[in-house]
Design a protein around this motif. Structure first.
Motif, short mmCIF file in Angstrom:
data_model
loop_
_atom_site.label_atom_id
_atom_site.label_comp_id
_atom_site.label_asym_id
_atom_site.label_seq_id
_atom_site.Cartn_x
_atom_site.Cartn_y
_atom_site.Cartn_z
N LEU A 44 43.40 32.30 22.23
CA LEU A 44 43.73 33.32 22.82
C LEU A 44 44.00 34.69 21.64
O LEU A 44 44.98 34.39 20.85
N VAL A 45 43.20 35.71 21.62
CA VAL A 45 43.30 36.68 20.63
C VAL A 45 44.14 37.73 21.32
O VAL A 45 45.07 38.27 20.57
N ASP A 46 43.93 38.16 22.52
CA ASP A 46 44.64 39.14 23.11
C ASP A 46 44.59 39.38 24.55
O ASP A 46 43.81 38.56 24.91
N THR A 47 45.38 39.98 25.14
CA THR A 47 45.44 40.47 26.50
C THR A 47 45.42 41.94 26.70
O THR A 47 46.01 42.72 26.17
N MET A 48 44.80 42.04 27.95
CA MET A 48 44.74 43.61 28.24
C MET A 48 44.86 43.71 29.67
O MET A 48 44.55 42.83 30.49
N ILE A 49 45.85 44.54 30.05
CA ILE A 49 46.36 44.75 31.60
C ILE A 49 45.72 46.16 32.06
O ILE A 49 45.94 47.03 31.44
N GLN A 50 45.19 45.91 33.26
CA GLN A 50 44.67 47.26 33.91
C GLN A 50 45.49 47.49 35.38
O GLN A 50 45.51 46.55 36.11
N ARG A 51 46.06 48.37 35.40
CA ARG A 51 46.71 48.71 36.64
C ARG A 51 46.04 49.77 37.46
O ARG A 51 45.59 50.70 37.16
N LEU A 52 45.38 48.98 38.70
CA LEU A 52 44.78 49.64 39.79
C LEU A 52 44.94 49.27 41.00
O LEU A 52 45.39 48.34 41.21
N ILE A 61 37.42 46.81 36.57
CA ILE A 61 38.24 47.40 35.66
C ILE A 61 37.60 48.96 35.72
O ILE A 61 36.51 49.14 35.96
N GLY A 62 38.59 49.88 35.27
CA GLY A 62 38.09 51.05 35.18
C GLY A 62 37.18 51.43 34.02
O GLY A 62 37.06 50.60 32.90
N GLU A 63 36.04 52.53 34.11
CA GLU A 63 35.39 52.67 33.16
C GLU A 63 35.89 52.83 31.72
O GLU A 63 35.46 52.61 30.61
#
Length: 82
Positions: A44-52, A61-63
């Motif tokens: 696991l290199v990284d995590t990304m969180i998108q609040r929508l 996810i958003g553009e």
């Protein structure tokens, strides 16, 4: 698929959360996904969180987040996005 220096595929987790998401559920889901990656033998290199409130019908996810994701994958040499 490119591999990291230690021979493991490199993963990035993208998590979409809403206003109704509970912090403890978010942490549990991230932990469980990370455990699946470890079981697979990945890194696991990284995590990304998108609040929508509502997923984007084209990308989920958003553009803007898609552009960020592509740049991050290129820069960090990510092999797999979950």
């Amino acid at each position: 698929m490119g591999l990291s220096k230690n021979g493991k595929p490199r993963f990035l987790i993208v998590q979409v959360i809403s206003k109704r998401s509970k912090p403890e559920d978010i942490e549990t889901e991230l932990y469980e996904t990370e455990e699946l990656i470890n079981t697979f033998g990945g890194e696991l290199v990284d995590t990304m969180i998108q609040r929508l409130d509502h997923p984007n019908p084209n990308y989920y996810i958003g553009e803007g987040k898609v552009e960020e994701l592509l740049e991050l994958c290129d820069r960090q040499e990510i092999d797999v996005v979950i």
